[in-house]
Design a protein around this motif. Structure first.
Motif, PDB file in Angstrom:
ATOM      1  N   ALA A 124      -3.864   2.573   0.148  1.00  0.00           N
ATOM      2  CA  ALA A 124      -5.132   1.874   0.368  1.00  0.00           C
ATOM      3  C   ALA A 124      -4.895   0.483   0.952  1.00  0.00           C
ATOM      4  O   ALA A 124      -5.553   0.073   1.915  1.00  0.00           O
ATOM      5  CB  ALA A 124      -5.915   1.776  -0.937  1.00  0.00           C
ATOM      6  N   PHE A 125      -3.934  -0.252   0.388  1.00  0.00           N
ATOM      7  CA  PHE A 125      -3.664  -1.609   0.883  1.00  0.00           C
ATOM      8  C   PHE A 125      -3.009  -1.582   2.264  1.00  0.00           C
ATOM      9  O   PHE A 125      -3.202  -2.519   3.053  1.00  0.00           O
ATOM     10  CB  PHE A 125      -2.804  -2.386  -0.121  1.00  0.00           C
ATOM     11  CG  PHE A 125      -3.605  -2.984  -1.241  1.00  0.00           C
ATOM     12  CD1 PHE A 125      -4.485  -4.030  -0.993  1.00  0.00           C
ATOM     13  CD2 PHE A 125      -3.523  -2.491  -2.532  1.00  0.00           C
ATOM     14  CE1 PHE A 125      -5.240  -4.591  -2.011  1.00  0.00           C
ATOM     15  CE2 PHE A 125      -4.276  -3.033  -3.557  1.00  0.00           C
ATOM     16  CZ  PHE A 125      -5.140  -4.079  -3.297  1.00  0.00           C
ATOM     17  N   ARG A 126      -2.240  -0.538   2.560  1.00  0.00           N
ATOM     18  CA  ARG A 126      -1.714  -0.402   3.931  1.00  0.00           C
ATOM     19  C   ARG A 126      -2.859  -0.188   4.923  1.00  0.00           C
ATOM     20  O   ARG A 126      -2.861  -0.740   6.019  1.00  0.00           O
ATOM     21  CB  ARG A 126      -0.729   0.760   4.008  1.00  0.00           C
ATOM     22  CG  ARG A 126       0.638   0.482   3.404  1.00  0.00           C
ATOM     23  CD  ARG A 126       1.558   1.674   3.625  1.00  0.00           C
ATOM     24  NE  ARG A 126       1.786   1.916   5.047  1.00  0.00           N
ATOM     25  CZ  ARG A 126       2.128   3.093   5.564  1.00  0.00           C
ATOM     26  NH1 ARG A 126       2.257   4.145   4.749  1.00  0.00           N
ATOM     27  NH2 ARG A 126       2.331   3.229   6.864  1.00  0.00           N
ATOM     28  N   CYS A 127      -3.839   0.609   4.529  1.00  0.00           N
ATOM     29  CA  CYS A 127      -5.006   0.833   5.387  1.00  0.00           C
ATOM     30  C   CYS A 127      -5.760  -0.469   5.641  1.00  0.00           C
ATOM     31  O   CYS A 127      -6.335  -0.669   6.718  1.00  0.00           O
ATOM     32  CB  CYS A 127      -5.964   1.838   4.741  1.00  0.00           C
ATOM     33  SG  CYS A 127      -5.360   3.532   4.657  1.00  0.00           S
ATOM     34  N   LEU A 128      -5.744  -1.348   4.657  1.00  0.00           N
ATOM     35  CA  LEU A 128      -6.530  -2.592   4.715  1.00  0.00           C
ATOM     36  C   LEU A 128      -5.714  -3.780   5.206  1.00  0.00           C
ATOM     37  O   LEU A 128      -6.167  -4.925   5.105  1.00  0.00           O
ATOM     38  CB  LEU A 128      -7.101  -2.891   3.321  1.00  0.00           C
ATOM     39  CG  LEU A 128      -8.116  -1.851   2.815  1.00  0.00           C
ATOM     40  CD1 LEU A 128      -8.289  -1.956   1.304  1.00  0.00           C
ATOM     41  CD2 LEU A 128      -9.449  -2.037   3.517  1.00  0.00           C
ATOM     42  N   HIS A 129      -4.554  -3.519   5.781  1.00  0.00           N
ATOM     43  CA  HIS A 129      -3.671  -4.596   6.239  1.00  0.00           C
ATOM     44  C   HIS A 129      -4.348  -5.414   7.339  1.00  0.00           C
ATOM     45  O   HIS A 129      -5.068  -4.877   8.186  1.00  0.00           O
ATOM     46  CB  HIS A 129      -2.367  -4.009   6.771  1.00  0.00           C
ATOM     47  CG  HIS A 129      -1.229  -4.980   6.760  1.00  0.00           C
ATOM     48  ND1 HIS A 129      -1.140  -6.053   7.635  1.00  0.00           N
ATOM     49  CD2 HIS A 129      -0.128  -5.051   5.958  1.00  0.00           C
ATOM     50  CE1 HIS A 129      -0.043  -6.721   7.393  1.00  0.00           C
ATOM     51  NE2 HIS A 129       0.596  -6.144   6.382  1.00  0.00           N
TER      52      HIS A 129
ATOM     53  N   SER B 254      -9.382   0.906  13.174  1.00  0.00           N
ATOM     54  CA  SER B 254     -10.627   0.390  12.588  1.00  0.00           C
ATOM     55  C   SER B 254     -11.207   1.403  11.613  1.00  0.00           C
ATOM     56  O   SER B 254     -11.730   1.042  10.551  1.00  0.00           O
ATOM     57  CB  SER B 254     -11.646   0.075  13.693  1.00  0.00           C
ATOM     58  OG  SER B 254     -11.133  -0.893  14.585  1.00  0.00           O
ATOM     59  N   ASP B 255     -11.124   2.684  11.945  1.00  0.00           N
ATOM     60  CA  ASP B 255     -11.535   3.740  11.011  1.00  0.00           C
ATOM     61  C   ASP B 255     -10.638   3.755   9.779  1.00  0.00           C
ATOM     62  O   ASP B 255     -11.100   3.982   8.653  1.00  0.00           O
ATOM     63  CB  ASP B 255     -11.450   5.114  11.688  1.00  0.00           C
ATOM     64  CG  ASP B 255     -12.661   5.443  12.543  1.00  0.00           C
ATOM     65  OD1 ASP B 255     -13.640   4.659  12.522  1.00  0.00           O
ATOM     66  OD2 ASP B 255     -12.631   6.476  13.235  1.00  0.00           O
ATOM     67  N   ILE B 256      -9.342   3.514   9.992  1.00  0.00           N
ATOM     68  CA  ILE B 256      -8.387   3.519   8.881  1.00  0.00           C
ATOM     69  C   ILE B 256      -8.729   2.411   7.888  1.00  0.00           C
ATOM     70  O   ILE B 256      -8.657   2.604   6.662  1.00  0.00           O
ATOM     71  CB  ILE B 256      -6.941   3.357   9.393  1.00  0.00           C
ATOM     72  CG1 ILE B 256      -6.551   4.535  10.301  1.00  0.00           C
ATOM     73  CG2 ILE B 256      -5.962   3.222   8.245  1.00  0.00           C
ATOM     74  CD1 ILE B 256      -6.582   5.884   9.615  1.00  0.00           C
ATOM     75  N   TYR B 257      -9.135   1.238   8.409  1.00  0.00           N
ATOM     76  CA  TYR B 257      -9.537   0.145   7.517  1.00  0.00           C
ATOM     77  C   TYR B 257     -10.716   0.589   6.658  1.00  0.00           C
ATOM     78  O   TYR B 257     -10.720   0.405   5.428  1.00  0.00           O
ATOM     79  CB  TYR B 257      -9.927  -1.090   8.334  1.00  0.00           C
ATOM     80  CG  TYR B 257     -10.349  -2.267   7.477  1.00  0.00           C
ATOM     81  CD1 TYR B 257      -9.418  -3.233   7.093  1.00  0.00           C
ATOM     82  CD2 TYR B 257     -11.661  -2.401   7.021  1.00  0.00           C
ATOM     83  CE1 TYR B 257      -9.791  -4.299   6.281  1.00  0.00           C
ATOM     84  CE2 TYR B 257     -12.038  -3.458   6.213  1.00  0.00           C
ATOM     85  CZ  TYR B 257     -11.112  -4.405   5.837  1.00  0.00           C
ATOM     86  OH  TYR B 257     -11.480  -5.450   5.029  1.00  0.00           O
ATOM     87  N   SER B 258     -11.726   1.166   7.286  1.00  0.00           N
ATOM     88  CA  SER B 258     -12.904   1.618   6.549  1.00  0.00           C
ATOM     89  C   SER B 258     -12.534   2.658   5.506  1.00  0.00           C
ATOM     90  O   SER B 258     -13.073   2.663   4.385  1.00  0.00           O
ATOM     91  CB  SER B 258     -13.937   2.203   7.523  1.00  0.00           C
ATOM     92  OG  SER B 258     -14.304   1.261   8.502  1.00  0.00           O
ATOM     93  N   PHE B 259     -11.607   3.541   5.848  1.00  0.00           N
ATOM     94  CA  PHE B 259     -11.171   4.559   4.899  1.00  0.00           C
ATOM     95  C   PHE B 259     -10.444   3.914   3.721  1.00  0.00           C
ATOM     96  O   PHE B 259     -10.529   4.395   2.578  1.00  0.00           O
ATOM     97  CB  PHE B 259     -10.276   5.572   5.613  1.00  0.00           C
ATOM     98  CG  PHE B 259      -9.909   6.761   4.771  1.00  0.00           C
ATOM     99  CD1 PHE B 259     -10.786   7.276   3.816  1.00  0.00           C
ATOM    100  CD2 PHE B 259      -8.682   7.385   4.936  1.00  0.00           C
ATOM    101  CE1 PHE B 259     -10.442   8.386   3.047  1.00  0.00           C
ATOM    102  CE2 PHE B 259      -8.332   8.499   4.178  1.00  0.00           C
ATOM    103  CZ  PHE B 259      -9.211   8.998   3.223  1.00  0.00           C
ATOM    104  N   GLY B 260      -9.737   2.811   3.974  1.00  0.00           N
ATOM    105  CA  GLY B 260      -9.088   2.085   2.884  1.00  0.00           C
ATOM    106  C   GLY B 260     -10.099   1.578   1.870  1.00  0.00           C
ATOM    107  O   GLY B 260      -9.858   1.619   0.654  1.00  0.00           O
TER     108      GLY B 260
END
Length: 640
Positions: free
Chosen positions: A602-607, A536-542
């Motif tokens: 970035a798009f991997r983070c937002l997968h 969830s943090d990774i998504y936000s970082f994306g």
């Protein structure tokens, strides 16, 4: 010989032990001495406690039980058999968390083998006397005293055990919270009306090291008492204090006696240098070394334990009380970050408007100048306003995380105040403010932006996996407003009021909690399922990566276009118009390969599938790659 019926339930077959140790292979060996060899292994053996009839034995249908990571001690035949039997008899009756746990034994043929429950307890205190800070050392002594008090005063049926070999070598530990007394081969039981063991202990039975720890009267008579154990424990505390095994002192100077150091007041000069230099990473308020009251209390009780006259030595109940007192003093000392309200008030000029630099759900934030013996320091004080919806839980949550988890890319804690109705956290001052103020600032170059992203990824990697074993800090509100910038654009993650500490194991790596965070940065999967993970943090970082690339905040995009930044970037990418969303001031600075690397990560983070999102460490590696590509082939900027 052992009373077979009494200890039958502890008997383990030699064949099962051989299977556990791969026939006593070198690969299974943990420790080797002249007296014994210790092995590790996973043991499967008959569960004799549940055997209820001879019929079961005849049919061979005995139930089995499996024990993982057992510690198997194979004793040298030169050791007296009585020592082997004594350890079985003593440990079979001891049930205490600070006493080693005996799983069973084997005495088939010439073999004398003891099996303990865990290989974790395989390091002796003597091996790591210099490892721990002062408060951990005091805690170790406290737990040893608890274990000794149990065998002296708290066993069932009023049994009393005199250990007779207490030393830093017979204290096993996994860490400063997991302490166990071992080495019961020469121990003896006392009857309820007996003050000392009746049998004379011959010195040739003692481990050469243990001989150094003998009380004077025990050395003279060969008969042990509770007080002789306490003397030995006093020497262990002496070692803890000085950070070096006691025998090394005695061997270096034949005339040296620990009691002389107490008598002439030189003991404080012998305190381990590592203890004297402790500063808990706080340069503003903390003087070097442990709390004076804590140290004095510890030294005093150590001196009493080493009294030549056994009758002048304290009981273990008194020792435990004094060690608890020393820990209390040190805990208060460790609370060195607690600051007086008047000092914070003075630093911020009574929380004046001129010093007000912002605020949020927690309350207002003030800049200030704090005077100390080292000079004047700029600080930031965040003052809780309970009327705004966040309260004590967020305050103590952030305080706990920042005081325990320190890293160069995590905002530094200077101090706090919790007087009566006040809740204030004081941080180091970020000279450049927060990242959100620079997204569309042309002075923030592409290389600066990459370095900021790398700093944030490094901080996240630490929080997610580099803090403590089996623990992760999940931030829950990663956004550009919570990334603070210092001189030379060094970045640190800040604002941990919503963060959670998650226990990581093979079975679980998530927390179920009501979604919280900032719209536009919040992981949709977390929002939908209430399952919070590091991803969830990774998504936000994306989202942050896209903001840095585009020079626009996702909130501003939503405000003007009714959709968040991710949606806009996806559409432009699909239309082949990605260049339109890249920040125009940095567009000419970006090497194509660097841009591609950033977009991919970035798009991997937002997968949409959290399992396909990278770890913070993976993101860090890719960002460093993007920087290398950028530096390797920096484009020449077009003339204005």
């Amino acid at each position: 010989m052992l009373q077979v019926n009494k200890f039958e339930h502890l008997r383990i077959r030699l064949i099962d032990i051989k299977l556990a140790t791969n026939n006593f292979s070198k690969e299974s060996r943990l420790q080797y001495t002249n007296s014994y060899i210790v092995y590790k292994g996973d043991l499967e053996c008959f569960d004799r406690e549940y055997v209820s009839s001879l019929e079961n034995k005849k049919t061979g249908e005995l139930p089995k039980r499996r024990y993982n990571n057992v510690r198997i001690k194979r004793i040298n035949n030169a050791n007296p058999e009585a020592m082997f039997h004594t350890e079985i008899e003593v440990l079979s009756t001891c049930k205490h968390k600070n006493i080693v746990s005996l799983l069973g034994f084997c005495d088939e043929g010439r073999h004398k083998i003891l099996v303990y429950e865990s290989t974790d307890m395989n390091t002796s205190l003597q091996e790591c006397l210099g490892k721990y800070p002062w408060d951990k050392r005091a805690a170790i002594c406290y737990f040893i005293a608890r274990g000794l008090n149990y065998i002296h005063n708290e066993m069932e049926d009023q049994k009393v055990v005199i250990h007779r070999q207490i030393s830093s070598k017979t204290i096993l530990l996994h860490n400063e919270q997991c302490i166990k007394i071992s080495g019961f081969g020469l121990s003896t039981f006392l009857s309820s009306n007996q003050d000392e063991d009746a049998g004379h202990l011959h010195k040739n039975l003692l481990d050469p090291i243990s001989d150094w720890y003998m009380a004077p009267e025990f050395r003279e008579t060969g008969k042990a008492t509770k007080e002789s154990d306490i003397y030995s424990f006093g020497l262990v505390m002496f070692e803890i204090l000085c950070g070096i095994p006691y025998p090394l002192y005695r061997r270096s100077d034949a005339e040296l006696r620990s009691e002389h150091w107490f008598t002439y007041g030189t003991i404080k000069q012998k305190v381990a240098q590592a203890i004297k230099e402790e500063n808990y990473d706080n340069k503003l308020f903390l003087k070097k070394g442990p709390n004076e009251d804590s140290l004095d209390t510890f030294i005093k009780i150590t001196e009493q334990c080493l009294a030549v006259n056994p009758q002048q030595r304290p009981t273990l109940q008194v020792i435990i009380k004094q060690l608890r007192k020393a820990l209390m003093f040190q805990k208060s000392h460790k609370d060195h970050m607690r600051m007086a309200f008047k000092d914070i008030e003075s630093a911020t000029q009574n929380f004046s408007r001129a010093n007000d630099i912002g605020g949020g759900g927690f309350g207002r934030v003030y800049k200030g100048k704090l005077a100390s013996e080292h000079g004047s320091y700029t600080i930031v004080a965040k003052r809780l306003d309970t009327r705004l919806g966040q309260g004590d839980q967020q305050f103590y949550n952030e305080l706990h995380i920042l005081s325990e988890y320190k890293h160069e890319n995590v905002i530094g804690l200077v101090g706090y105040n919790n007087d009566e109705q006040e809740r204030i956290i004081v941080y180091e001052y970020a000279s450049k403010g927060s990242l959100d103020n620079y997204l569309n600032d042309a002075s923030l170059t592409w290389i600066n932006r990459l370095n900021i992203c790398i700093d944030v990824a490094r901080g996240l990697a630490f929080l997610h996996g580099g803090v403590r074993e089996h623990e992760a800090v999940i931030h829950r509100d990663i956004k550009t407003a919570n990334i603070l910038l210092f001189d030379e654009w060094k970045a640190k993650v800040a604002d941990f009021g919503l963060s959670l500490i998650c226990t990581i194991s093979d079975e679980t790596d998530y927390v179920i909690d009501y979604p919280c965070g900032t719209p536009g940065y919040l992981d949709p999967l977390y929002q939908k399922s209430r399952i919070l993970t590091k991803e969830s943090d990774i998504y936000s970082f994306g989202v942050v990566l896209l903001e840095i690339l585009c020079g626009r905040s996702t909130y501003e995009v939503y405000k003007h276009e009714g959709r968040f930044l991710l949606s806009l970037v996806k559409q432009r990418l699909k239309e082949g118009r990605l260049a339109e969303v890249v920040f125009n001031a940095t567009e000419d600075q970006i090497v194509r390969q660097s841009l591609t690397t950033i977009l991919v990560v970035a798009f991997r983070c937002l997968h949409n599938d959290r399992e396909k999102r990278p770890t913070a460490q993976d993101v860090l590696v890719q960002l460093q790659k993007a920087l290398e590509l950028q530096v390797k082939d920096v484009p020449v900027s077009k003339e204005p």
